[in-house]
Design an enzyme around this catalytic site. Structure first.
Site, PDB file in Angstrom:
ATOM      1  N   ASN A 137       0.880  -1.075   0.079  1.00  0.00           N
ATOM      2  CA  ASN A 137       0.054   0.064   0.037  1.00  0.00           C
ATOM      3  C   ASN A 137       0.794   1.230   0.058  1.00  0.00           C
ATOM      4  OD1 ASN A 137       1.039   0.068   2.385  1.00  0.00           O
ATOM      5  ND2 ASN A 137      -0.931  -0.189   3.655  1.00  0.00           N
ATOM      6  N   HIS A 139       3.228   1.937   2.173  1.00  0.00           N
ATOM      7  CA  HIS A 139       3.879   2.421   3.171  1.00  0.00           C
ATOM      8  C   HIS A 139       5.314   2.403   3.405  1.00  0.00           C
ATOM      9  CE1 HIS A 139       3.424  -1.754   5.699  1.00  0.00           C
ATOM     10  NE2 HIS A 139       4.637  -1.705   5.077  1.00  0.00           N
ATOM     11  N   GLU A 144       1.488   4.106   7.473  1.00  0.00           N
ATOM     12  CA  GLU A 144       0.432   3.885   6.404  1.00  0.00           C
ATOM     13  C   GLU A 144      -0.318   4.886   5.621  1.00  0.00           C
ATOM     14  OE1 GLU A 144       0.372   0.767   5.987  1.00  0.00           O
ATOM     15  OE2 GLU A 144       0.037  -0.426   7.912  1.00  0.00           O
TER      16      GLU A 144
END
Ligand code: PGA
Length: 246
Positions: A137, A139, A144
């Site tokens: 994602n 990160h 995050e």
């Protein structure tokens, strides 16, 4: 930001290991920023070999790890403390344990712990070379999507996709930590030089988004565009889209 596709996982890992070695040789008091995760296992295997062959003394090297889980003890088989010792530190006798730093995810007072870690980074830093993986994602560390680029070391909640990606390492779902202590994005960007490593088709989507050049908190790794000395080291599969896997 320099984007370098070295073709294969092996070459990409070798590049990163060799840059760490060069840093250590250039200054025996170097401060290294280390990362965990599947990506770095091969880097550390290669680094161990390079350090052995070159008979390098590590006793004055300082290391800072990016993150540690909350909710499991430091000696749990899946803690990052255990990972780092299994994959790197225990293989070379000259590391100085007092100069090896990871956040303590079992600290009684987590607020004190995050302050201790950020203060230590400031006192012992800046990090000369920080190595980074990237989450599917986008990160970096456990920062995050949505994390402020100004963030310092803090207690972070892991997203469902990160929890699922991590669950392969734990026997039961209940055991998979949902929180961690992570260096913040701002803490990471204090390093003098950053090398992000990504290989394999699972990283292709995050890399494709990164390479659009858009700087957005939706993709934490895009904060790296705000740093003057970043290399992104790739293999063919991370560089191409998943469909084009070769
Ligand atoms: P991985 O994790 O190396 O296990 O893919 C990288 C990351 O999440 O930063």
């Amino acid at each position: 930001m320099k984007i370098i596709n070295l073709g294969s996982k092996e070459e990409a890992c070798h590049y990163v290991a060799n840059e760490l070695l060069k840093q250590i040789i250039s200054n025996k008091k170097s401060v290294l920023g280390l990362a965990t995760g599947g990506t770095m296992v091969r880097v550390y295997e290669q680094l161990v070999n390079l350090i052995r062959i070159n008979e390098i003394d590590l006793s004055e090297i300082t290391t800072f790890n990016l993150d540690e889980y909350i909710g499991i003890d430091y000696d749990h088989p899946e803690s990052y403390y255990t990972y780092m010792h299994d994959v790197l530190f225990n293989h070379l006798p000259t590391w100085n344990e007092e100069k090896i730093h990871l956040p303590n995810g079992s600290a009684e007072n987590l607020q004190e712990e995050i302050k201790r870690y950020e203060d230590l980074l400031d006192k012992e830093g800046p990090v000369d070379v920080q190595i980074l993986g990237i989450g599917e994602n986008g990160h970096i560390g456990f920062n995050e999507p949505g994390t402020s680029f100004d963030s310092l070391t803090s207690v972070v909640g892991l997203t469902q996709s990160t929890i699922e990606a991590n669950s392969r390492y734990f026997e039961t779902k209940e055991e998979v930590p949902e929180q961690a202590i992570s260096m913040g994005i701002h803490s990471i960007l204090k390093a003098k030089r950053i090398i992000l490593l990504a290989y394999g088709p699972k990283k292709a989507d995050a890399i494709r988004k990164l390479l659009t050049g858009e700087i957005t908190t939706d993709l934490p790794a895009s904060a790296l565009y705000n740093h003057p000395n970043v290399e992104v080291i790739l293999d063919n599969n991370a560089y191409l889209s998943e469909k084009e896997e070769i």
